[in-house]
Design an enzyme around this catalytic site. Structure first.
Site, mmCIF file in Angstrom:
data_model
loop_
_atom_site.group_PDB
_atom_site.id
_atom_site.type_symbol
_atom_site.label_atom_id
_atom_site.label_comp_id
_atom_site.label_asym_id
_atom_site.label_seq_id
_atom_site.Cartn_x
_atom_site.Cartn_y
_atom_site.Cartn_z
ATOM 1 N N ASN A 12 1.301 -0.919 0.124
ATOM 2 C CA ASN A 12 0.105 -0.228 0.613
ATOM 3 C C ASN A 12 -0.982 -0.417 -0.438
ATOM 4 O O ASN A 12 -0.949 0.221 -1.483
ATOM 5 C CB ASN A 12 0.459 1.260 0.810
ATOM 6 N N LYS A 14 -3.991 0.392 -0.316
ATOM 7 C CA LYS A 14 -4.996 1.463 -0.286
ATOM 8 C C LYS A 14 -6.406 0.868 -0.325
ATOM 9 O O LYS A 14 -6.612 -0.225 0.190
ATOM 10 C CB LYS A 14 -4.732 2.464 -1.421
ATOM 11 N N HIS A 100 -0.198 8.757 6.474
ATOM 12 C CA HIS A 100 -0.071 8.787 5.010
ATOM 13 C C HIS A 100 -0.653 10.104 4.493
ATOM 14 O O HIS A 100 -1.637 10.612 5.047
ATOM 15 C CB HIS A 100 -0.815 7.597 4.406
ATOM 16 N N GLU A 102 -2.503 10.752 2.122
ATOM 17 C CA GLU A 102 -3.926 10.681 1.775
ATOM 18 C C GLU A 102 -4.798 10.803 3.023
ATOM 19 O O GLU A 102 -5.906 11.343 2.968
ATOM 20 C CB GLU A 102 -4.210 9.387 0.987
ATOM 21 N N GLU A 170 7.612 10.170 1.653
ATOM 22 C CA GLU A 170 6.773 10.099 0.462
ATOM 23 C C GLU A 170 6.458 11.517 -0.018
ATOM 24 O O GLU A 170 5.534 12.153 0.506
ATOM 25 C CB GLU A 170 5.475 9.358 0.776
ATOM 26 N N GLY A 176 1.409 8.189 -6.740
ATOM 27 C CA GLY A 176 0.409 7.847 -7.743
ATOM 28 C C GLY A 176 0.482 8.673 -9.017
ATOM 29 O O GLY A 176 -0.443 8.648 -9.829
ATOM 30 N N SER A 214 5.423 6.335 -6.444
ATOM 31 C CA SER A 214 5.633 5.830 -7.812
ATOM 32 C C SER A 214 6.808 4.872 -7.955
ATOM 33 O O SER A 214 7.463 4.833 -8.995
ATOM 34 C CB SER A 214 5.772 7.001 -8.797
ATOM 35 N N GLY A 235 2.686 1.730 -3.477
ATOM 36 C CA GLY A 235 1.238 1.743 -3.639
ATOM 37 C C GLY A 235 0.820 0.888 -4.830
ATOM 38 O O GLY A 235 0.781 -0.341 -4.762
#
Ligand code: PGA
Length: 254
Positions: A12, A14, A100, A102, A170, A176, A214, A235
């Protein structure tokens, strides 16, 4: 028992990447995939929407799959700035990430919205990767399993099968941050997710469950070791070809 689910390692990207760098990254990943000669696992890259065409062209013929990071539930219409699943498909995508954390946080996406997006993916012929995961507060208050069960119930549309759905676990606190659950915590969460999936769909035993948060080359074999973990949603570490390929290599086959 031999694992029958085909591992999927998804990157991903992003909101990262301009054309020139994306082409290099995509070509390096495609080259590494070809060189490794893996026929037992899938590699997927999900660039920003502006780069789906470019990246699709860069990986063409390599077997590397391309996906979007989000889609709108409708096929077309007055939705300024949004992108339909059909448009992603037209641009060369075969998959799309939906729900997701986010998106859930930045854009207030509810389970119902995520569910509609997964249905849109099917309508367009895309494979949706539905993301779920608990926040730190939810984990610390012992609500992880209840939260995951609720998200699954709300986000997975009727008609899900082993072939048309991927679920990514996740934990929000691991995305992150460099913080990760233990191998045992991942194993427990995935076993729970598979059990709960059994309540909302048939064929739950065949659905691929990815871990995300992560993941990097140095922790991938630990994080992805459990039986119910069928790959990773990566990510930051997916922005370096060597690192991403090393994660793909770490996926164990039994
Ligand atoms: P991360 O992101 O690997 O950078 O933690 C994972 C994700 O958000 O999919």
């Amino acid at each position: 028992m031999a694992r029958t689910r085909r591992p999927l390692i998804a990157g991903n990207w992003k909101m990262n990447g301009l054309r020139a760098d994306a082409i290099v990254l995509a070509r390096d990943i495609a080259g590494g995939f070809r060189q490794a000669g893996w026929t037992d696992r899938d590699l997927l890259v999900c660039p920003p929407a502006t780069l789906v065409v470019t990246v699709s062209e860069a990986v063409r013929g390599s077997g590397v799959l391309v996906g979007g990071q989000d889609c709108h539930a409708e096929a077309s219409g007055a939705h300024t700035g949004d992108i339909a699943a059909e448009m992603l498909r037209d641009a060369g995508a075969s998959c799309v990430i939906v729900g997701h954390s986010e998106r859930r946080t930045d854009h207030g996406e509810t389970d119902a919205v995520v569910r509609a997006k997964a249905q849109a993916a099917w309508r367009a012929g895309l494979l949706p990767i539905v993301c779920i995961g608990e926040t730190l507060a939810e984990r610390e208050s012992g609500r992880t399993f209840a939260v995951l069960a609720n998200q699954l119930k709300g986000s997975i549309p009727n008609g899900a099968t082993a072939a048309n759905l991927v679920v990514a676990y996740e934990p929000v606190w691991a995305i992150g941050t460099g913080k990760t659950p233990t191998t045992g915590e991942v194993a427990d969460a995935h076993a729970h997710i598979r059990k709960e999936l059994g309540g909302v769909m048939a064929e739950a035993s065949g659905v691929r469950l990815l871990y995300g948060g992560s993941v990097k080359a140095s922790n991938a074999s630990d994080l992805l070791a459990a039986d119910d973990v069928d790959g990773a949603l990566v990510g930051g570490a997916s922005l370096k070809a060597d690192e991403f390929l090393a994660i793909a290599k770490a996926v164990q086959r039994s």
